[in-house]
Scaffold this motif. Structure first.
Motif, PDB file in Angstrom:
ATOM      1  N   SER A   1       0.544  -0.943  -0.022  1.00 39.46           N
ATOM      2  CA  SER A   1      -0.627  -0.215  -0.132  1.00 39.46           C
ATOM      3  C   SER A   1       0.740   1.379  -0.245  1.00 39.46           C
ATOM      4  N   VAL A   2       0.723   1.965  -0.710  1.00 37.85           N
ATOM      5  CA  VAL A   2       1.336   3.343  -1.242  1.00 37.85           C
ATOM      6  C   VAL A   2       0.954   4.310   0.063  1.00 37.85           C
ATOM      7  N   SER A   3      -0.469   4.943   0.318  1.00 39.50           N
ATOM      8  CA  SER A   3      -0.745   5.193   1.315  1.00 39.50           C
ATOM      9  C   SER A   3      -0.474   4.795   2.706  1.00 39.50           C
ATOM     10  N   HIS A   4      -0.024   3.220   2.712  1.00 39.08           N
ATOM     11  CA  HIS A   4       0.055   3.144   4.206  1.00 39.08           C
ATOM     12  C   HIS A   4       2.120   3.312   4.110  1.00 39.08           C
TER      13      HIS A   4
ATOM     14  N   VAL B   1       5.934   6.178   6.393  1.00 38.54           N
ATOM     15  CA  VAL B   1       7.473   7.447   6.253  1.00 38.54           C
ATOM     16  C   VAL B   1       7.206   9.262   6.803  1.00 38.54           C
ATOM     17  N   GLU B   2       6.299   9.516   7.435  1.00 39.63           N
ATOM     18  CA  GLU B   2       5.963  10.369   7.936  1.00 39.63           C
ATOM     19  C   GLU B   2       6.210  10.282   9.578  1.00 39.63           C
ATOM     20  N   ARG B   3       5.857   9.375   9.815  1.00 41.71           N
ATOM     21  CA  ARG B   3       6.020   8.663  11.274  1.00 41.71           C
ATOM     22  C   ARG B   3       8.169   8.779  11.627  1.00 41.71           C
ATOM     23  N   LEU B   4       8.053   7.833  10.744  1.00 42.87           N
ATOM     24  CA  LEU B   4       9.672   8.500  10.580  1.00 42.87           C
ATOM     25  C   LEU B   4      10.506   9.653  10.479  1.00 42.87           C
ATOM     26  N   ARG B   5      10.147  10.078   9.453  1.00 46.96           N
ATOM     27  CA  ARG B   5      10.798  11.290   9.500  1.00 46.96           C
ATOM     28  C   ARG B   5       9.819  12.600  11.301  1.00 46.96           C
ATOM     29  N   ARG B   6       9.058  12.174  11.587  1.00 55.02           N
ATOM     30  CA  ARG B   6       8.820  12.825  12.952  1.00 55.02           C
ATOM     31  C   ARG B   6       9.558  12.738  13.723  1.00 55.02           C
TER      32      ARG B   6
END
Length: 313
Positions: free
Chosen positions: A260-263, A268-273
């Motif tokens: 899933s691209v959306s998942h 990725v955003e959680r890792l970035r934060r």
């Protein structure tokens, strides 16, 4: 000399017997080995079918608490100088493991690291590297975290234990064990026969199991990152490499297991934060460098989502 801790939960009896036979066939006398069979609440106790082995094993049956709990119980009971974990559906390969025993007997290691295989090895290596400081090894090499890939001094572990209730518990345990290691010996002996079984914990394909595996791995990564930030400076680079490698593995698993691209974008955003993305620009391995470049861009992540699931299916 060695406590073999075999964790068992409803595996086929033929596999359990092969596992036990592989230990009994080693060049260790009864006084040199301790075989602890930890039955983690199986639906049927195998003890009546093991009557011919009862003089050689310590059988412990407990309420089901999971793999980490079973291993922790085994560690508390173990009286050997060294510890070797084995899953009941796997077994030791005699000749390669004897090579590991020779290292243990003559080199006084803290840890002997060896390899797993899914086929019978044709050649038995006689070479090894060491002694190496564990942190130094981690700074320059990727780890295979499975705890059964290490023969280690029980005293070295001390109060270290497996976190219960999670998957990927080895990913926490093994790096911490190696950071305590001053005399690590590494051999490419394929001494452990590992079976991939459908229905095992790590291969369940239902949505709930996949979600738990991914969430637990993310949690382990955050824990190791915190350790890297707050622990001794000498351990920092070693743990940072491990965190980067696990972050790559995590994204890979998200792609392959969810498709899933959306998942993937949410992960990725959680890792970035949490300061874990983009992946560090380090020359760890060629695979790492290519993966890092592709995941840096949304278009690259979309390509990976299209390609990787097909390659592993």
């Amino acid at each position: 000399m060695i406590s073999f801790i075999i964790t068992y939960h409803n595996e086929p009896l033929t596999m359990l017997r092969q596992c036990l036979d592989s230990v009994l066939s080693l060049s260790l006398s009864k006084d040199e080995r301790e075989i602890i069979l930890l039955d983690d609440g199986s639906s049927h106790s195998p003890i009546n079918e093991l009557h011919d082995m009862l003089d050689h094993i310590i059988y412990v049956r407990q309420k089901n608490g999971g793999l980490s709990n079973a291993r922790n119980t085994g560690m508390k009971l173990a009286s050997g100088q060294y510890v070797q974990f084995i899953d009941a559906d796997d077994y030791l390969l005699r000749a390669p493991y004897e090579h590991c025993l020779d290292i243990m007997r003559y080199q006084e290691p803290d840890v002997v690291m060896f390899c797993q295989t899914q086929s019978k090895p044709k050649e038995i290596p006689t070479k090894y590297e060491g002694p190496i400081d564990g942190a130094q090894y981690m700074r320059h090499n990727n780890l295979h975290a499975a705890a059964w890939g290490y023969l280690f001094k029980k005293q070295l572990a001390g109060s270290l234990h497996f976190r219960e209730g999670i998957y990927h518990e080895d990913e926490e345990f093994t790096p911490q064990l190696l950071l305590r290691t001053e005399r690590l010996f590494v051999t490419n002996a394929h001494a452990y026969f590992y079976r991939k079984r459908e229905g095992s914990i790590t291969h369940k394909r239902d949505t709930k199991s996949i979600a738990k595996r991914l969430n637990d791995l993310e949690n382990v990564i955050l824990h190791l990152k915190k350790m890297a930030a707050t622990g001794p400076t000498t351990n920092r680079d070693a743990l940072q490499r491990r965190v980067a490698q696990l972050s790559m593995d995590y994204l890979y698993k998200v792609i392959v297991e969810t498709r899933s691209v959306s998942h993937l974008e949410k992960c990725v955003e959680r890792l970035r934060r949490n300061g874990l993305f983009p992946l560090p620009d380090k020359p760890y391995t060629q695979k790492y460098q290519w993966f890092r470049r592709l995941t840096n861009f949304k278009a690259g992540r979309r390509i990976l989502c299209r390609v990787l699931p097909r390659l592993v299916s």
